[in-house]
Design a protein around this motif. Structure first.
Motif, PDB file in Angstrom:
ATOM      1  N   TRP A 275      30.509  -2.281   5.682  1.00  0.00           N
ATOM      2  CA  TRP A 275      30.155  -3.354   4.935  1.00  0.00           C
ATOM      3  C   TRP A 275      30.031  -2.905   3.519  1.00  0.00           C
ATOM      4  CZ3 TRP A 275      28.548  -8.102   7.016  1.00  0.00           C
ATOM      5  CH2 TRP A 275      28.809  -8.165   8.337  1.00  0.00           C
ATOM      6  N   VAL A 277      28.692  -5.238   0.368  1.00  0.00           N
ATOM      7  CA  VAL A 277      28.037  -6.562   0.265  1.00  0.00           C
ATOM      8  C   VAL A 277      27.759  -6.519  -1.163  1.00  0.00           C
ATOM      9  CG1 VAL A 277      25.702  -8.024   0.860  1.00  0.00           C
ATOM     10  CG2 VAL A 277      26.752  -6.632   2.590  1.00  0.00           C
ATOM     11  N   GLN A 298      24.021   0.663   6.912  1.00  0.00           N
ATOM     12  CA  GLN A 298      25.399  -0.134   7.102  1.00  0.00           C
ATOM     13  C   GLN A 298      25.458  -0.730   5.632  1.00  0.00           C
ATOM     14  OE1 GLN A 298      24.751  -2.151  10.761  1.00  0.00           O
ATOM     15  NE2 GLN A 298      27.077  -1.954  10.875  1.00  0.00           N
ATOM     16  N   ILE A 299      24.450  -0.649   4.760  1.00  0.00           N
ATOM     17  CA  ILE A 299      24.687  -1.355   3.320  1.00  0.00           C
ATOM     18  C   ILE A 299      24.152  -0.240   2.391  1.00  0.00           C
ATOM     19  CG2 ILE A 299      24.826  -3.657   4.012  1.00  0.00           C
ATOM     20  CD1 ILE A 299      21.848  -3.668   2.825  1.00  0.00           C
ATOM     21  N   CYS A 333      36.294  -3.244   7.745  1.00  0.00           N
ATOM     22  CA  CYS A 333      35.126  -3.468   6.765  1.00  0.00           C
ATOM     23  C   CYS A 333      35.075  -4.888   6.236  1.00  0.00           C
ATOM     24  CB  CYS A 333      35.517  -2.492   5.586  1.00  0.00           C
ATOM     25  SG  CYS A 333      34.276  -2.852   4.058  1.00  0.00           S
TER      26      CYS A 333
END
Length: 355
Positions: A275, A277, A298-299, A333
């Motif tokens: 990810w 973001v 994940q971020i 992704c």
């Protein structure tokens, strides 16, 4: 046709300040009461930002928009040149190979702009096709990459340079407007550039490293959110409108749209492990975590970029992609950005490991 990102470069101003230094420089700190000082300290401490890079502040208070724009042009060119040269070096191609130039910025205007100065200084061919994407906000680089993909679909031999430059510090705002205080605590300066070609033309330049391919993109405006975020030109710079309702609307409304879009691509949310973001702020990152059901790890890259550089508006996502390219596992992704509207921009990329 997928778009291969074969080179990425990023740049920031030399001046680096800590969040504590930024707090001391906040115009609201002047003549603030002890209670107001404590309020400002809480906002800056909870911003998720530890350091940022920015232009030196002017010697006078509350400059006009014209004065801010006079500072924009030379500073934007300096960062754009540095980021673009690094992207070209990373791609291992000559500047003259670029056929299309896309510039992105929401923090300044000028005609001729820094795009013409890039042509003269890199230098690019004088007949390069140029497109400027202005005033789109934090998701502007997503729009730039979408346009780049359209160019290579129309002409598979195209070689595109996308350059996003933001000088958010030019728009530091005085007064006790809560939106302005939050923006002052979050935003910073930076530039990012990408060299992109058609996937089947990826033998252009370097192919001995991990790369990214943009395979799909999408955009939506969340219903009933038009008044929650804005970027307005006023007499003393550009003014931020940032409702405290933005994170909760993202938390509620993001997932259904994401699931529908991913389903059209034969993917589900759990299948997306990587990810990128856009870190509009810690509450927006938390809203994405909640809505998409992600783990904080994940971020990590988004959190790290916010911590190290602040929110550099449209350029920020390119800092994240630069780091993700070297760390992500092979596979899909999902990149997300948010801007006035309230608009959500999404890009599905595939991580391609070097052979």
């Amino acid at each position: 046709m997928p778009l291969s990102l074969i080179g990425i470069g990023t740049a920031v101003p030399q001046r680096r300040i800590s969040q504590q230094e930024a707090l001391a420089l906040a115009p609201q700190m002047a003549n603030a009461s002890p209670r107001q000082q404590r309020l400002l300290e809480r906002i800056y401490q909870r911003s998720g930002v530890m350091h940022r890079h920015c232009l030196p502040l002017p010697d006078f208070s509350n400059p006009t928009t014209a004065e801010r724009m006079r500072r924009y042009q030379p500073a934007a060119l300096e960062l754009a040149l540095e980021a673009s040269r690094l992207a070209l070096k990373d791609a291992q191609i000559e500047a003259r190979a670029i056929t299309h130039l896309i510039t992105v910025s929401c923090t300044g205007f000028g005609a001729p702009g820094f795009d013409l100065a890039l042509i003269a200084n890199l230098p690019l061919a004088m007949d390069v096709a140029r497109t400027h994407i202005g005033f789109m906000g934090c998701h502007g680089a997503f729009n730039g990459l979408r346009v780049a993909r359209a160019f290579v679909e129309a002409d598979p031999s195209a070689c595109v340079l996308v350059c996003a430059v933001e000088l958010c510090s030019l728009h530091l705002q005085e007064g006790w407007n809560p939106d302005h205080i939050v923006a002052n605590a979050l935003f910073a300066d930076g530039a990012g550039a990408v060299v992109a070609v058609a996937a089947d033309g990826a033998d252009v330049g370097s192919t001995n490293k991990t790369g990214l391919q943009l395979v799909a993109s999408a955009s939506t405006v969340l219903p009933g959110t038009e008044e929650l975020m804005g970027w307005i030109i006023e007499d003393h710079g550009f003014s931020m409108v940032l409702s405290s309702k933005v994170p909760s609307r993202i938390a509620i409304q993001l997932r259904p749209w994401l699931e529908e879009w991913l389903a059209s691509l034969n993917l589900t949310l759990p299948e997306v492990e990587n990810w990128a973001v856009h870190p509009g702020g810690p509450r927006i990152l938390a809203a994405v975590l909640e809505s998409a059901g992600l783990y904080p790890a994940q971020i990590d890259l988004s959190t790290a970029v916010l911590r190290q550089f602040g929110n550099m508006s449209s350029a920020t996502i390119l800092f994240i992609l630069e780091r993700l390219r070297g760390q992500a596992g092979q596979g899909p992704c999902l990149a997300l950005g948010f801007g006035p509207g309230l608009t959500v921009e999404a890009a599905l990329l595939m991580v391609q490991k070097a052979i």
